[in-house]
Design an enzyme around this catalytic site. Structure first.
Site, PDB file in Angstrom:
ATOM      1  N   ARG A 150      -7.331   1.106  -3.907  1.00 13.80           N
ATOM      2  CA  ARG A 150      -8.282   0.846  -2.812  1.00 13.80           C
ATOM      3  C   ARG A 150      -9.188   2.054  -2.639  1.00 13.80           C
ATOM      4  O   ARG A 150      -8.704   3.175  -2.434  1.00 13.80           O
ATOM      5  CB  ARG A 150      -7.544   0.544  -1.500  1.00 13.80           C
ATOM      6  CG  ARG A 150      -8.530   0.216  -0.372  1.00 13.80           C
ATOM      7  CD  ARG A 150      -7.840  -0.396   0.827  1.00 13.80           C
ATOM      8  NE  ARG A 150      -7.212   0.593   1.691  1.00 13.80           N
ATOM      9  CZ  ARG A 150      -6.735   0.322   2.904  1.00 13.80           C
ATOM     10  NH1 ARG A 150      -6.807  -0.920   3.386  1.00 13.80           N
ATOM     11  NH2 ARG A 150      -6.178   1.267   3.630  1.00 13.80           N
ATOM     12  N   ASP A 209      -0.513 -40.160   0.564  1.00 12.98           N
ATOM     13  CA  ASP A 209      -1.740 -40.528  -0.138  1.00 12.98           C
ATOM     14  C   ASP A 209      -2.328 -39.250  -0.747  1.00 12.98           C
ATOM     15  O   ASP A 209      -1.656 -38.218  -0.794  1.00 12.98           O
ATOM     16  CB  ASP A 209      -2.716 -41.301   0.760  1.00 12.98           C
ATOM     17  CG  ASP A 209      -3.267 -40.456   1.896  1.00 12.98           C
ATOM     18  OD1 ASP A 209      -2.786 -39.313   2.070  1.00 12.98           O
ATOM     19  OD2 ASP A 209      -4.166 -40.926   2.598  1.00 12.98           O
ATOM     20  N   ASP A 268      -8.435  -3.562  12.047  1.00  6.56           N
ATOM     21  CA  ASP A 268      -9.843  -3.172  12.093  1.00  6.56           C
ATOM     22  C   ASP A 268     -10.669  -4.216  12.832  1.00  6.56           C
ATOM     23  O   ASP A 268     -11.563  -3.882  13.599  1.00  6.56           O
ATOM     24  CB  ASP A 268     -10.386  -2.967  10.669  1.00  6.56           C
ATOM     25  CG  ASP A 268      -9.921  -1.646  10.087  1.00  6.56           C
ATOM     26  OD1 ASP A 268     -10.561  -0.624  10.355  1.00  6.56           O
ATOM     27  OD2 ASP A 268      -8.899  -1.635   9.378  1.00  6.56           O
ATOM     28  N   LYS A 317       8.251   5.559  -6.097  1.00  4.32           N
ATOM     29  CA  LYS A 317       9.149   4.567  -5.501  1.00  4.32           C
ATOM     30  C   LYS A 317       8.639   3.147  -5.792  1.00  4.32           C
ATOM     31  O   LYS A 317       9.421   2.240  -6.093  1.00  4.32           O
ATOM     32  CB  LYS A 317       9.204   4.797  -3.982  1.00  4.32           C
ATOM     33  CG  LYS A 317      10.060   3.844  -3.220  1.00  4.32           C
ATOM     34  CD  LYS A 317      11.375   4.494  -2.914  1.00  4.32           C
ATOM     35  CE  LYS A 317      12.288   3.629  -2.093  1.00  4.32           C
ATOM     36  NZ  LYS A 317      13.571   4.332  -1.911  1.00  4.32           N
ATOM     37  N   ILE A 325       3.385  -2.503   4.030  1.00  3.50           N
ATOM     38  CA  ILE A 325       3.210  -1.050   4.063  1.00  3.50           C
ATOM     39  C   ILE A 325       4.523  -0.289   3.887  1.00  3.50           C
ATOM     40  O   ILE A 325       4.523   0.934   3.921  1.00  3.50           O
ATOM     41  CB  ILE A 325       2.509  -0.601   5.373  1.00  3.50           C
ATOM     42  CG1 ILE A 325       3.099  -1.291   6.598  1.00  3.50           C
ATOM     43  CG2 ILE A 325       1.029  -0.911   5.323  1.00  3.50           C
ATOM     44  CD1 ILE A 325       3.938  -0.457   7.468  1.00  3.50           C
ATOM     45  N   HIS A 326       5.628  -1.028   3.718  1.00  6.08           N
ATOM     46  CA  HIS A 326       6.920  -0.346   3.583  1.00  6.08           C
ATOM     47  C   HIS A 326       7.785  -1.146   2.609  1.00  6.08           C
ATOM     48  O   HIS A 326       7.731  -2.383   2.616  1.00  6.08           O
ATOM     49  CB  HIS A 326       7.594  -0.251   4.964  1.00  6.08           C
ATOM     50  CG  HIS A 326       8.793   0.640   4.990  1.00  6.08           C
ATOM     51  ND1 HIS A 326      10.024   0.228   4.523  1.00  6.08           N
ATOM     52  CD2 HIS A 326       8.937   1.919   5.403  1.00  6.08           C
ATOM     53  CE1 HIS A 326      10.883   1.229   4.656  1.00  6.08           C
ATOM     54  NE2 HIS A 326      10.257   2.265   5.188  1.00  6.08           N
ATOM     55  N   GLU A 336     -12.754  -7.449   7.504  1.00  6.34           N
ATOM     56  CA  GLU A 336     -12.045  -6.913   8.673  1.00  6.34           C
ATOM     57  C   GLU A 336     -13.004  -6.424   9.744  1.00  6.34           C
ATOM     58  O   GLU A 336     -12.653  -5.578  10.558  1.00  6.34           O
ATOM     59  CB  GLU A 336     -11.092  -5.789   8.229  1.00  6.34           C
ATOM     60  CG  GLU A 336     -11.748  -4.748   7.331  1.00  6.34           C
ATOM     61  CD  GLU A 336     -10.768  -3.746   6.737  1.00  6.34           C
ATOM     62  OE1 GLU A 336      -9.646  -3.617   7.242  1.00  6.34           O
ATOM     63  OE2 GLU A 336     -11.136  -3.069   5.764  1.00  6.34           O
ATOM     64  N   TYR A 396       0.828  -1.207   0.000  1.00  9.34           N
ATOM     65  CA  TYR A 396       0.000   0.000   0.000  1.00  9.34           C
ATOM     66  C   TYR A 396       0.854   1.244   0.000  1.00  9.34           C
ATOM     67  O   TYR A 396       1.938   1.268   0.576  1.00  9.34           O
ATOM     68  CB  TYR A 396      -0.841   0.086   1.276  1.00  9.34           C
ATOM     69  CG  TYR A 396      -1.919  -0.935   1.412  1.00  9.34           C
ATOM     70  CD1 TYR A 396      -3.121  -0.806   0.726  1.00  9.34           C
ATOM     71  CD2 TYR A 396      -1.754  -2.017   2.265  1.00  9.34           C
ATOM     72  CE1 TYR A 396      -4.126  -1.745   0.879  1.00  9.34           C
ATOM     73  CE2 TYR A 396      -2.756  -2.951   2.427  1.00  9.34           C
ATOM     74  CZ  TYR A 396      -3.942  -2.809   1.725  1.00  9.34           C
ATOM     75  OH  TYR A 396      -4.927  -3.742   1.887  1.00  9.34           O
TER      76      TYR A 396
HETATM   77  N1  COA Z   1       5.333   2.644  -0.700  1.00  9.78           N
HETATM   78  C1  COA Z   1       6.323   3.152  -1.456  1.00  9.78           C
HETATM   79  N2  COA Z   1       7.381   3.808  -0.945  1.00  9.78           N
HETATM   80  C2  COA Z   1       7.424   3.947   0.387  1.00  9.78           C
HETATM   81  C3  COA Z   1       6.431   3.433   1.226  1.00  9.78           C
HETATM   82  C4  COA Z   1       5.354   2.761   0.633  1.00  9.78           C
HETATM   83  N3  COA Z   1       4.351   2.260   1.377  1.00  9.78           N
HETATM   84  N4  COA Z   1       6.742   3.705   2.504  1.00  9.78           N
HETATM   85  C5  COA Z   1       7.917   4.363   2.474  1.00  9.78           C
HETATM   86  N5  COA Z   1       8.334   4.528   1.202  1.00  9.78           N
HETATM   87  C6  COA Z   1       9.556   5.154   0.734  1.00  9.78           C
HETATM   88  C7  COA Z   1       9.756   6.541   1.344  1.00  9.78           C
HETATM   89  O1  COA Z   1       9.168   7.508   0.533  1.00  9.78           O
HETATM   90  C8  COA Z   1      11.236   6.638   1.363  1.00  9.78           C
HETATM   91  O2  COA Z   1      11.678   6.916   0.042  1.00  9.78           O
HETATM   92  P1  COA Z   1      12.815   8.018  -0.219  1.00  9.78           P
HETATM   93  O3  COA Z   1      14.038   7.479   0.461  1.00  9.78           O
HETATM   94  O4  COA Z   1      12.912   8.095  -1.688  1.00  9.78           O
HETATM   95  O5  COA Z   1      12.296   9.258   0.409  1.00  9.78           O
HETATM   96  C9  COA Z   1      11.708   5.217   1.660  1.00  9.78           C
HETATM   97  O6  COA Z   1      10.644   4.385   1.209  1.00  9.78           O
HETATM   98  C10 COA Z   1      11.987   4.955   3.099  1.00  9.78           C
HETATM   99  O7  COA Z   1      10.846   5.316   3.860  1.00  9.78           O
HETATM  100  P2  COA Z   1      10.958   5.575   5.445  1.00  9.78           P
HETATM  101  O8  COA Z   1      11.577   6.905   5.690  1.00  9.78           O
HETATM  102  O9  COA Z   1      11.578   4.403   6.086  1.00  9.78           O
HETATM  103  O10 COA Z   1       9.443   5.595   5.871  1.00  9.78           O
HETATM  104  P3  COA Z   1       8.551   6.877   6.163  1.00  9.78           P
HETATM  105  O11 COA Z   1       8.821   7.314   7.564  1.00  9.78           O
HETATM  106  O12 COA Z   1       8.715   7.872   5.068  1.00  9.78           O
HETATM  107  O13 COA Z   1       7.079   6.278   6.080  1.00  9.78           O
HETATM  108  C11 COA Z   1       5.131   5.103   6.659  1.00  9.78           C
HETATM  109  C12 COA Z   1       6.597   5.344   7.008  1.00  9.78           C
HETATM  110  C13 COA Z   1       4.579   3.997   7.533  1.00  9.78           C
HETATM  111  C14 COA Z   1       4.323   6.392   6.867  1.00  9.78           C
HETATM  112  C15 COA Z   1       5.069   4.677   5.174  1.00  9.78           C
HETATM  113  O14 COA Z   1       5.783   3.492   5.034  1.00  9.78           O
HETATM  114  C16 COA Z   1       3.686   4.541   4.568  1.00  9.78           C
HETATM  115  O15 COA Z   1       3.087   5.534   4.186  1.00  9.78           O
HETATM  116  N6  COA Z   1       3.172   3.302   4.428  1.00  9.78           N
HETATM  117  C17 COA Z   1       1.902   3.044   3.801  1.00  9.78           C
HETATM  118  C18 COA Z   1       0.755   3.539   4.651  1.00  9.78           C
HETATM  119  C19 COA Z   1      -0.562   3.167   4.073  1.00  9.78           C
HETATM  120  O16 COA Z   1      -0.783   3.224   2.869  1.00  9.78           O
HETATM  121  N7  COA Z   1      -1.532   2.778   4.947  1.00  9.78           N
HETATM  122  C20 COA Z   1      -2.815   2.352   4.521  1.00  9.78           C
HETATM  123  C21 COA Z   1      -2.875   0.874   4.234  1.00  9.78           C
HETATM  124  S1  COA Z   1      -2.664  -0.132   5.675  1.00  9.78           S
HETATM  125 MG    MG Z   2      -8.128  -1.012   7.441  1.00 11.58          MG
END
Ligand code: COA
Ligand code: MG
Length: 291
Positions: free
Chosen positions: A66, A270, A156, A20, A222-223, A129, A9
């Site tokens: 989504r 089996d 959730d 990214k 999520i990362h 959920e 996500y």
């Molecule tokens: N998708 C794509 N790239 C992502 C990412 C993701 N979900 N999460 C982090 N990155 C990228 C960042 O932009 C960063 O890139 P950069 O170095 O070019 O700037 C790199 O990965 C490292 O990120 P980091 O600094 O470790 O994380 P953060 O503090 O910026 O973000 C979160 C942390 C949790 C906020 C982030 O991972 C996120 O937004 N996750 C998805 C949240 C979401 O969509 N939730 C709803 C569904 S459950």
């Molecule tokens: Mg949810």
């Protein structure tokens, strides 16, 4: 069915993260309009998401969007914006009965016809959920032809039933296992819960391995750091593939000789064991590990 080992996500209004994602070798990319986006950023996110889906090249990744849940008042505009980007599939959260699948299927079909796209090509994946979603799993799982997968949402669900999250996740085990069982019963994939502690990779691997053991085909992530460990956890290893190939081949020979059950390496083999081996091979094939 395509591999959906990791479903990543990112907030639909965060172009940096969306860009990214195009560089990551992840099975599914899911641009979010729901909980990852602040309430006052929904219009911005719709525009960013539609443009990103139209303009960016996500390589081999499945392109998902989504939307907000039915009844939120946001769902119709979300779906219209997502469809403008011609995604591979739509993810609907907080599904509690068959209605969201029917509604989205009809909306999607109208857009497919209007654009002369192949009807039925855009797929649906739903998140189960809530307590009601869990008890209504049978009707959700057979709600429509477009439905490909069920996703289990632990955070959730815990909130909905009043459970307190623990590292072992026993408090959501019944629901988690119910999602896999219903998915299997209706020929769908099951995708496991998010591991929110994205700095803890050993914990992630443990939970992903447990999910694979339960029968899940993949896991929400999520990362970017979570992608590779999760995809590895949901890919059969070389030893598992080699063993499955031996089981299937030995079974073929024994069947020809008139034996349904036989011994291999001191274990009884089996039909159900052979079926499990065939599932391992199907996963290995979907992941490109064998031809
Ligand atoms: N998708 C794509 N790239 C992502 C990412 C993701 N979900 N999460 C982090 N990155 C990228 C960042 O932009 C960063 O890139 P950069 O170095 O070019 O700037 C790199 O990965 C490292 O990120 P980091 O600094 O470790 O994380 P953060 O503090 O910026 O973000 C979160 C942390 C949790 C906020 C982030 O991972 C996120 O937004 N996750 C998805 C949240 C979401 O969509 N939730 C709803 C569904 S459950
Ligand atoms: Mg949810």
């Amino acid at each position: 069915m395509r591999a959906r080992r990791a479903l990543l996500y990112m907030p639909g209004d965060d172009l940096r993260k969306i860009r990214k994602a195009t560089t990551l070798k992840v099975d599914c990319v899911c641009l979010d309009l729901e909980d990852g986006v602040a309430a006052n950023r929904k219009p911005e996110a719709r525009a960013t998401l539609a443009a990103a889906l139209q303009e960016l090249d996500f390589g081999g990744s499945e392109r998902l969007a989504r939307i907000n849940p039915l009844g939120s008042g946001l769902e119709a505009e979300d779906l219209a914006a997502a469809l403008a980007g011609r995604p591979d599939g739509i993810v609907i959260p907080k599904v509690e009965d068959a209605e969201p699948v029917r509604w989205a299927s009809a909306q999607i079909e109208a857009v497919e016809r209007k654009n002369s796209w192949p009807v039925g090509a855009i797929q649906l994946i739903v998140l189960v959920e809530t307590a009601r979603g869990i008890v209504n799993l049978p009707q959700i799982a057979r709600a429509g032809e477009r439905l490909q997968a069920l996703i289990f949402g632990a955070e959730d669900l815990a909130g909905d039933i009043g459970a307190l999250r623990t590292p072992e996740a026993w408090e959501v085990f019944y629901a988690r296992s119910a999602v896999v069982t219903h998915a299997a019963a209706y020929g769908l994939q099951a995708i496991d819960m998010v591991y929110i502690d994205f700095k803890d990779l050993p914990g992630l691997v443990q939970e992903a391995t447990q999910g694979a053991q339960l029968g899940f085909a993949g896991k929400q992530v999520i990362h970017p750091d979570q992608v590779e460990p999760v995809q590895t956890a949901f890919t059969p290893g070389a030893a598992a593939i080699a063993y499955a190939l031996r089981v299937v081949e030995a079974s073929r020979q024994h069947q020809a000789d008139g034996f349904g059950a036989f011994a291999l390496d001191g274990k009884m083999i089996d039909a159900p064991v052979v079926k499990a081996a065939e599932r391992v091979l199907a996963r290995a094939r979907a992941a490109g590990k064998i031809a």
